[in-house]
Design an enzyme around this catalytic site. Sequence first.
Site, short mmCIF file in Angstrom:
data_model
loop_
_atom_site.label_atom_id
_atom_site.label_comp_id
_atom_site.label_asym_id
_atom_site.label_seq_id
_atom_site.Cartn_x
_atom_site.Cartn_y
_atom_site.Cartn_z
N LYS A 1 5.91 -1.40 3.03
CA LYS A 1 4.55 -0.86 3.15
C LYS A 1 3.54 -1.99 3.04
O LYS A 1 3.88 -3.10 2.60
CB LYS A 1 4.33 0.19 2.07
CG LYS A 1 4.45 -0.34 0.65
CD LYS A 1 4.57 0.77 -0.37
CE LYS A 1 4.67 0.19 -1.79
NZ LYS A 1 4.89 1.24 -2.79
N ARG B 1 2.01 11.37 -10.05
CA ARG B 1 1.44 10.72 -8.87
C ARG B 1 1.74 11.56 -7.63
O ARG B 1 0.88 12.24 -7.12
CB ARG B 1 1.98 9.29 -8.73
CG ARG B 1 1.22 8.48 -7.72
CD ARG B 1 1.63 7.03 -7.69
NE ARG B 1 2.94 6.79 -7.09
CZ ARG B 1 3.41 5.59 -6.78
NH1 ARG B 1 2.68 4.51 -7.02
NH2 ARG B 1 4.60 5.44 -6.26
N TYR C 1 -22.47 -22.26 -5.07
CA TYR C 1 -23.49 -21.24 -5.38
C TYR C 1 -23.84 -21.24 -6.87
O TYR C 1 -22.95 -21.28 -7.73
CB TYR C 1 -22.94 -19.86 -5.04
CG TYR C 1 -22.94 -19.52 -3.57
CD1 TYR C 1 -24.12 -19.48 -2.84
CD2 TYR C 1 -21.76 -19.21 -2.92
CE1 TYR C 1 -24.11 -19.14 -1.49
CE2 TYR C 1 -21.73 -18.87 -1.57
CZ TYR C 1 -22.93 -18.84 -0.86
OH TYR C 1 -22.91 -18.50 0.45
N MET D 1 -16.94 -17.20 0.19
CA MET D 1 -16.15 -16.30 1.03
C MET D 1 -15.08 -17.07 1.82
O MET D 1 -13.94 -16.63 1.93
CB MET D 1 -17.06 -15.54 2.00
CG MET D 1 -16.32 -14.51 2.83
SD MET D 1 -17.35 -13.75 4.10
CE MET D 1 -18.51 -12.84 3.11
#
Length: 380
Positions: free
Chosen positions: A41, A140, A261, A309
Amino acid sequence: MARSTCPTTASRLIVDLDALCRNYASLCRKLAPAACGAVVKANAYGLGAVPVVEALRAAGCRLFFTAHLAEALDLMSVVDPTCQIVILNGLDPDCEAVCAEHGFVPVLNSMAQIERWRALAIARGRRLPAALQVDSGMSRLGLTIDDARAVSTTAIGDHIDLRLILTHLACADDPDHEENRAQRARFEEITRLFPGIPASIANSGAAFLTPEFHLDIARCGIALYGVAPTLAQPSELRSVVRLDARVIQIREIEVGTGIGYGFDHIARRPMRIATVGIGYADGISRRFALSGAAWYQQHRLPLVGRISMDSLAIDISDLPDGLLAEGGFVELIGPCQSLEAMADAVGTIPYEILTGLGRRHERLYVQNHRSERHAAGAWS
Ligand SMILES: *Cc1c(COP(=O)(O)O)cnc(C)c1O
């Protein structure tokens, strides 16, 4: 018009498919006579579901688990009719017809899902394959114990070809947790109502518990990708992932100069700073700035300032002059800095690091030639 491919990328995720297959073989040995299915998955935990499934299939794996129907559909080109794909999260009503058409095995997690799947089988005039999940205590997914008691084999059996009955442990990564045995006992009461149907309780964590947790089939994810469920336990697992990123600029800065930053770091001495082309959009948590580092030829290169980023800064002042140049690659995950170490440093688990790595890395797959593989004795 032919699409151009980018000649270089700023980061490389190197996936060692040989190590993956060795881990699969090692888990098969550990689990035998239980079978080992592969959980692929979330794009095989970020590593690339198609190449991962191709490699595992070549290594003998025939049972794969995805979370969603869409993930199963992505694997159509790499499986054959001898393989089964089980969809763990089950189906919403709109997905049932497509699932049946492709022969995937949905996990039925509720009475309503059983009803609908049976109705579809009747409408199609043939038995449809399915797995049944029981909630043995994790709250769950799956039938409650009471519902599972009420679903008899015959109610299922006429129209549904039940291939597997499963449950999931809440605390499998803690071998001493008493809830493991309690969940297993509740599950066993239900599996007795389904004689002859293969039962499955084990994820990677439970594969490392005692054999009474292995039952017929295990569903291993993270261990295949090289992460031992508990660090305390010895394991033969090999790491599968390496993440390198490119130095895109190097600069010298003077005392008092701010870096990145907010100027979280201000140079207290003249420094040489390398800007590396990987950032939080690539799965490097901003929290990693606090204590993290990149590595180059056994040298630890501390991160300085905030992570952007698309880039981060490392202090290369202590490297011998000229050793690392622009265009060179530094290690973020690999032999010097394990996935587990990075996860620890940012207060998360290796699963979250892997699945959060993002799409921008060039994914390179290492698969040795047969002769090299044999020389290394990899399959013995
Ligand atoms: C994700 C998942 C697994 C695999 O878990 P690992 O800890 O990665 O081995 C197994 N079973 C179910 C139901 C899952 O959701």
